[in-house]
Write an enzyme that holds these catalytic residues in place. Structure first.
Site, PDB file in Angstrom:
ATOM      1  N   ASP A  72      16.618 -85.486  -0.828  1.00  0.00           N
ATOM      2  CA  ASP A  72      15.505 -86.352  -0.453  1.00  0.00           C
ATOM      3  C   ASP A  72      14.215 -85.579  -0.231  1.00  0.00           C
ATOM      4  O   ASP A  72      13.123 -86.093  -0.484  1.00  0.00           O
ATOM      5  CB  ASP A  72      15.857 -87.134   0.821  1.00  0.00           C
ATOM      6  CG  ASP A  72      16.775 -88.302   0.528  1.00  0.00           C
ATOM      7  OD1 ASP A  72      17.508 -88.229  -0.471  1.00  0.00           O
ATOM      8  OD2 ASP A  72      16.763 -89.283   1.290  1.00  0.00           O
ATOM      9  N   GLU A  98      11.423 -93.392   1.355  1.00  0.00           N
ATOM     10  CA  GLU A  98      11.148 -92.829   2.671  1.00  0.00           C
ATOM     11  C   GLU A  98       9.660 -92.521   2.789  1.00  0.00           C
ATOM     12  O   GLU A  98       9.015 -92.126   1.820  1.00  0.00           O
ATOM     13  CB  GLU A  98      11.951 -91.545   2.882  1.00  0.00           C
ATOM     14  CG  GLU A  98      13.428 -91.793   3.052  1.00  0.00           C
ATOM     15  CD  GLU A  98      14.215 -90.534   3.356  1.00  0.00           C
ATOM     16  OE1 GLU A  98      15.369 -90.657   3.763  1.00  0.00           O
ATOM     17  OE2 GLU A  98      13.662 -89.428   3.184  1.00  0.00           O
ATOM     18  N   CYS A 152      24.549 -84.042   2.409  1.00  0.00           N
ATOM     19  CA  CYS A 152      23.185 -84.533   2.598  1.00  0.00           C
ATOM     20  C   CYS A 152      23.070 -86.053   2.595  1.00  0.00           C
ATOM     21  O   CYS A 152      24.054 -86.767   2.529  1.00  0.00           O
ATOM     22  CB  CYS A 152      22.260 -83.866   1.594  1.00  0.00           C
ATOM     23  SG  CYS A 152      21.977 -82.123   2.019  1.00  0.00           S
ATOM     24  N   ASP A 153      21.821 -86.504   2.608  1.00  0.00           N
ATOM     25  CA  ASP A 153      21.454 -87.829   3.100  1.00  0.00           C
ATOM     26  C   ASP A 153      22.277 -89.009   2.585  1.00  0.00           C
ATOM     27  O   ASP A 153      22.745 -89.827   3.351  1.00  0.00           O
ATOM     28  CB  ASP A 153      19.980 -88.087   2.798  1.00  0.00           C
ATOM     29  CG  ASP A 153      19.071 -87.168   3.578  1.00  0.00           C
ATOM     30  OD1 ASP A 153      19.510 -86.069   3.939  1.00  0.00           O
ATOM     31  OD2 ASP A 153      17.916 -87.527   3.817  1.00  0.00           O
ATOM     32  N   LYS A 154      22.403 -89.164   1.276  1.00  0.00           N
ATOM     33  CA  LYS A 154      23.090 -90.342   0.744  1.00  0.00           C
ATOM     34  C   LYS A 154      24.530 -90.044   0.346  1.00  0.00           C
ATOM     35  O   LYS A 154      25.274 -90.963   0.011  1.00  0.00           O
ATOM     36  CB  LYS A 154      22.326 -90.895  -0.469  1.00  0.00           C
ATOM     37  CG  LYS A 154      20.872 -91.199  -0.200  1.00  0.00           C
ATOM     38  CD  LYS A 154      20.689 -92.123   0.988  1.00  0.00           C
ATOM     39  CE  LYS A 154      19.242 -92.266   1.380  1.00  0.00           C
ATOM     40  NZ  LYS A 154      18.608 -91.035   1.887  1.00  0.00           N
ATOM     41  N   CYS A 206      19.316 -79.814   6.307  1.00  0.00           N
ATOM     42  CA  CYS A 206      18.145 -79.427   7.097  1.00  0.00           C
ATOM     43  C   CYS A 206      18.465 -79.406   8.589  1.00  0.00           C
ATOM     44  O   CYS A 206      19.217 -80.233   9.095  1.00  0.00           O
ATOM     45  CB  CYS A 206      16.983 -80.364   6.810  1.00  0.00           C
ATOM     46  SG  CYS A 206      16.439 -80.269   5.084  1.00  0.00           S
ATOM     47  N   SER A 232      12.191 -90.916   6.620  1.00  0.00           N
ATOM     48  CA  SER A 232      13.053 -89.740   6.612  1.00  0.00           C
ATOM     49  C   SER A 232      13.584 -89.502   8.013  1.00  0.00           C
ATOM     50  O   SER A 232      12.958 -89.875   9.011  1.00  0.00           O
ATOM     51  CB  SER A 232      12.249 -88.520   6.151  1.00  0.00           C
ATOM     52  OG  SER A 232      12.893 -87.325   6.507  1.00  0.00           O
TER      53      SER A 232
END
Length: 610
Positions: free
Chosen positions: A81, A492, A122-124, A196, A518
């Site tokens: 992202d 985002e 990570c995010d998704k 992150c 985000s």
């Protein structure tokens, strides 16, 4: 006794061809009766959170086979992202969640796998795999790649010593920093492999996997670089075979994802999310995961929990100099769960993949109550301070743990950062189905805010208006037609929020959008406005100069325009169609058009309706 799913393709004369193909992958006669365990990896060289996962799938596979299973690895896609941010690449981020869930389902069902170990980060990717696990409902264990170490820096004008990618973005838009300083921040912001370093979406979701009961203790906070993380992968390989055999051969109940991630487990996960001020994206994902498991968990439940769960932990971006490595030193997720349990805010009887109950797991892994050398050792795992893309590359340890629950990183309910939690659901005439704000990142001075609408028909417009000084103190920046359908893809809005901070407007403006934020966002940033503009939501009727009232303590958001005026605006809007007043230069691919056609609102997790 439940029959192994894999027998469909490994037994009977009619499966001679399939067995021939299985043999070509390395299987032998002795394997045609063992459980087939899918190793669902997500290695990619595009994403720092996944760059170190290449060999970890085979490491898990070896443990699976040593424990009596047959391991077969495959990969899913993974979108970064942060790299996709600020351009049309972000349109693909949320839709990739559905692609990941579908791809896992396709591979597992096509090949009749019996169980799976999901290696995400990570995010998704984590939510996509969790959706697949609930959909498939076969034994599953999640083990993520782990958080990266925080960047370390020493610049006189920077009021922090630990940084992440958001700090690099904010500094780049702030004229007080020289080009050399910006480059120095950039070069040090992301020093290692891993997700992150703050409580952004990736780490939030990996922590919630622990609370749902589908991941091992330490999953959300043990650093990607630390050798202790290797033990999680090895244990996942051994344990998945154990629980698979217990389910299929022993007919034991309580081992499947839908038996573990019950309504009460979702309440536990959401309570953790509120207590730690997690990313607002987790709201979307928890709703979507619950939907896949046919669990009736809604925004109303989230709102109810947000009114009674306190904020027990503040991590970047909600505060400076506290990152996941600091949460880990304070005992990780089980220490937060322990505080929630002692406050009567947790369902201790929920099951997990590693313990008979959440209460039993807390007794073993919460460093405030457990007399467990294994837990003490795990949570002393420290950063190495060396730039690397290698997993398990260092073994540094803290000399002591942070057990201070009055002024430490993790607080007790009595000493909470606030008795009101870190996430809130707001309702009002501009968001009839609700919207989300991360209160842990909002300064106390603007928890109640009234401002003037500054309408932008896209994220690009908002960025331009902020950077060119058109956005003023007291404005509510309204970014619309960026929802699941309107974007499409629900981008985002990290750049607009970061630029407001860099322009000194972080405590003087609000941002309201039918898009999302985000996990790196802080400030008075309200997203997921539902219904979205493209669905005829009231946010599409806002005009420049309208007064917008935001009241977080009372969970209220209101567009101060009369019903008669809104009705007239709605009639005019319906006559011309629900689309941006200003045409956008945005190429929407066939894949995104298909997503827009099927997706639902953010209030339902932006899942597809088919």
């Amino acid at each position: 006794m439940p029959m192994y799913r894999s027998r469909t393709s490994t037994h009977g004369r009619n499966m001679a061809g399939a067995r021939g193909l299985w043999r070509a992958t390395g299987m032998t006669d002795g394997d045609f009766g063992k459980p087939i365990i899918a190793i669902v990896n997500s290695f990619t060289q595009f994403v720092p959170g996944h760059v170190h996962l290449k060999d970890l799938g085979q490491m898990v596979a070896r443990e699976v086979e040593a424990a009596g299973g047959v391991a077969k690895e495959f990969n899913t896609i993974a979108v970064d992202d942060g790299i996709a941010m600020g351009h049309d690449g972000m349109l693909y981020s949320l839709p990739s969640r559905e692609v990941i869930a579908d791809s896992v389902e396709y591979m597992v069902n096509a090949h009749c796998a019996d169980a799976m170990v999901c290696i995400s980060n990570c995010d998704k990717i984590t939510p996509g795999m969790l959706m697949a696990a609930m959909r498939l409902n076969i034994p599953a264990i999640f083990v993520s790649g782990g958080p990266m170490e925080a960047g370390k820096i020493d610049i006189a004008d920077l009021e922090m010593t630990k940084i992440d990618l958001v700090d690099a973005m904010v500094a780049a838009a702030n004229d007080k920093f020289t080009d050399e300083q910006v480059q120095h921040i950039e070069e040090n912001a992301c020093p290692t492999c891993g997700s992150c370093s703050g409580m952004f979406t990736a780490n939030s979701m990996n922590c919630l996997a622990e609370a749902l009961g589908l991941a091992l203790p330490g999953n959300g906070s043990t650093l990607a670089t630390h050798s202790d993380r290797k033990a999680l992968f090895l244990e996942a390989g051994r344990r998945i075979v154990e629980i698979t055999k217990r389910h299929y051969e022993g007919e034991e109940k309580g081992l499947l994802p839908r038996e573990i991630a019950t309504f009460e487990a979702f309440e536990n996960a959401m309570s953790l999310d509120i207590a730690m001020g997690g990313s607002t994206n987790t709201v979307l994902h928890l709703l979507a995961i619950a939907h896949e498991g046919e669990v009736d968990f809604t925004m109303t439940d989230m709102d109810r929990l947000s009114r009674k769960v306190p904020c027990l932990c503040k991590v970047a971006p909600n505060t400076a100099n506290v990152h996941m490595e600091d949460v880990h030193r304070a005992g990780g997720i089980f220490s937060i769960l322990g505080e929630l349990s002692r406050a009567g805010l947790l369902h201790d009887d929920c099951g997990t993949v590693h313990s008979a109950s959440m209460g039993e797991a807390i007794a073993k892994w919460d460093i405030k109550v457990a007399n467990n050398p294994e837990a003490e050792s795990l949570f002393k795992a420290a950063p190495g301070g060396v730039r690397t893309t290698q997993a398990f590359s260092q073994s540094n340890r803290y000399k002591d743990l942070d057990t201070d629950r009055e002024g430490g990183v993790i607080r007790s309910k009595e000493h909470a950062f606030s008795q009101d939690g870190g996430l809130a659901v707001l309702f009002g005439n501009i968001a009839e189905d609700g919207c989300i704000v991360k209160t842990a990142g909002v300064d106390a001075s603007i928890l109640q805010f009234t401002g003037t609408a500054h309408v932008c028909e896209s994220q690009d417009d908002a960025v331009n208006n902020i950077l060119t000084g058109k956005v003023k103190e007291g404005d509510v920046v309204v970014i619309r037609y960026e929802g699941p359908r309107g974007g499409p893809g629900m981008q985002e809005m990290l750049y607009p929020t970061s630029y407001l901070k860099s322009k000194g407007l972080g405590k003087a403006c609000a941002l309201l959008t039918d898009g999302r934020f985000s996990g790196g966002t802080s400030g008075l940033s309200i997203g997921h406005v539902s219904p979205e503009a493209a669905e005829g939501g009231t946010i599409g009727l806002v005009e420049d100069g309208d007064r917008i009232e935001i009241d977080i303590p009372n969970r209220r958001i209101h567009l101060a325009v009369s019903d008669e005026v809104l009705a007239a605006r709605r009639a005019a809007q319906e006559a011309k169609g629900w689309h941006p007043a200003k045409p956008r230069k945005r190429k929407v691919s066939t894949a995104l058009k298909a997503y827009a056609k099927l997706t639902t609102s953010a209030a339902k997790g932006a899942v597809r309706q088919v």
